[in-house]
Design an enzyme around this catalytic site. Structure first.
Site, PDB file in Angstrom:
ATOM      1  N   ASN A  11       5.173   7.849  -0.921  1.00 28.48           N
ATOM      2  CA  ASN A  11       5.188   6.404  -1.132  1.00 28.48           C
ATOM      3  C   ASN A  11       5.378   5.704   0.215  1.00 28.48           C
ATOM      4  OD1 ASN A  11       5.438   3.818  -2.163  1.00 28.48           O
ATOM      5  ND2 ASN A  11       7.585   4.081  -2.739  1.00 28.48           N
ATOM      6  N   LYS A  13       5.069   2.738   1.014  1.00 25.05           N
ATOM      7  CA  LYS A  13       5.472   1.330   0.905  1.00 25.05           C
ATOM      8  C   LYS A  13       4.520   0.471   1.748  1.00 25.05           C
ATOM      9  CE  LYS A  13      10.184   2.599  -0.234  1.00 25.05           C
ATOM     10  NZ  LYS A  13      11.626   2.559   0.119  1.00 25.05           N
ATOM     11  N   HIS A  95      11.168  -0.751  -9.068  1.00 26.35           N
ATOM     12  CA  HIS A  95      11.738  -0.220  -7.825  1.00 26.35           C
ATOM     13  C   HIS A  95      12.791  -1.182  -7.295  1.00 26.35           C
ATOM     14  CE1 HIS A  95      11.958   1.085  -3.606  1.00 26.35           C
ATOM     15  NE2 HIS A  95      11.555   2.258  -4.067  1.00 26.35           N
ATOM     16  N   GLU A 143      17.159   7.153  -8.564  1.00 25.64           N
ATOM     17  CA  GLU A 143      17.323   6.941  -7.128  1.00 25.64           C
ATOM     18  C   GLU A 143      18.395   5.884  -6.881  1.00 25.64           C
ATOM     19  OE1 GLU A 143      14.129   7.005  -3.634  1.00 25.64           O
ATOM     20  OE2 GLU A 143      13.936   5.222  -4.874  1.00 25.64           O
ATOM     21  N   ILE A 148      18.492   4.841  -0.593  1.00 27.73           N
ATOM     22  CA  ILE A 148      17.089   4.674  -0.216  1.00 27.73           C
ATOM     23  C   ILE A 148      16.969   4.473   1.290  1.00 27.73           C
ATOM     24  CG2 ILE A 148      15.043   3.215  -0.456  1.00 27.73           C
ATOM     25  CD1 ILE A 148      15.941   2.589  -3.307  1.00 27.73           C
ATOM     26  N   GLY A 180      16.679   9.722  -0.461  1.00 27.05           N
ATOM     27  CA  GLY A 180      17.056  10.318   0.815  1.00 27.05           C
ATOM     28  C   GLY A 180      16.319  11.578   1.206  1.00 27.05           C
ATOM     29  N   SER A 202      10.234   7.485   4.297  1.00 31.82           N
ATOM     30  CA  SER A 202      10.512   7.469   5.734  1.00 31.82           C
ATOM     31  C   SER A 202      10.513   8.845   6.376  1.00 31.82           C
ATOM     32  CB  SER A 202      11.846   6.760   6.017  1.00 31.82           C
ATOM     33  OG  SER A 202      12.910   7.379   5.335  1.00 31.82           O
TER      34      SER A 202
END
Length: 232
Positions: A11, A13, A95, A143, A148, A180, A202
């Site tokens: 994802n 984003k 989300h 989550e 996050i 994470g 990330s």
């Protein structure tokens, strides 16, 4: 495209878009073809959905949100019929960065079901996960909001407790644990703790070589699959 466990979701984003994201989606598509028993989902900004769908065959192209509306009025809204026509076959809803009121969530889930779009609904606590499980999403993403983007994965007790609580309500709901996740080892650990799928943002977007990190994470999913197949 069938959604089956184990699965992995990338994802990005709004970090990646255009050609850079397409290259990663095509890398994922190659891996999905190589490992047909895994499911790989790639989200994208709305403007990139059609381009990715038209250049891939084996991944599930996923929207990051949609509104529960029919064609007509809705200036600036995300029209389900439009993203479906663009090739979207799954959608994230609720989300932490795009939360929904209950009425809106139910309406979006209803439209997704009508169109054949799989729903991945997010919950940030055990209590919210239990409530959302009653709505019967295809996937429930557990989550905690505070984890996050931190690189700190959910602890073992949280993963096992939420897995158990959701399966007790509806054993057919797939569970996505992705808070994470930053390394291939995180992917392996999370799936071994009983999640049906995991995913990352990330850990891939900030990697020196995002394509390599994506591949290594998917190979961790494959490793879990092989161990399960062999009864280990």
């Amino acid at each position: 495209m069938k959604l089956q466990a184990p699965f992995f979701t990338f994802n990005p984003k709004s970090y990646f878009y255009g050609e850079k994201l397409l290259e990663l989606a095509q890398k994922a598509d190659t891996l999905a073809k190589k490992y047909p028993h895994l499911t790989i989902l790639i989200t994208a900004p709305y403007a990139d959905l059609a381009n990715i769908a038209s250049h891939t065959q084996h991944i599930i192209v996923t929207a990051q949100h949609m509104d529960g509306i029919d064609p007509g009025r809705g200036m600036g809204a995300v029209l389900p019929a439009s993203i479906y026509q663009a090739g979207t076959r799954a959608v994230f809803l609720n989300h932490a960065e795009h939360p929904l009121q209950l009425t809106a969530l139910i309406q979006s889930m209803k439209k997704a079901k009508e169109l054949g779009i799989k729903t991945i609904v997010c919950a940030n606590s055990l209590e919210e996960a239990r409530s959302i499980a009653l709505l019967k999403p295809d996937v429930l993403l557990c989550e905690p909001t505070e984890l996050i983007g931190t690189g700190q994965a959910s602890d073992e007790s949280y993963i096992q407790e939420t897995n158990h609580a959701i399966k007790e309500i509806d054993p057919d709901i797939y569970i996505l644990q992705a808070a994470g996740i930053s390394t291939p080892e995180d992917v392996y650990r999370t799936l071994k703790l009983g999640a049906d799928g995991t995913g990352c943002t990330s850990g891939i977007t900030e990697a020196d070589l995002p394509s390599q990190m994506l591949e290594e994470m998917i190979e961790s999913v494959q490793r879990v699959y092989e161990e399960g197949k062999d009864g280990r």
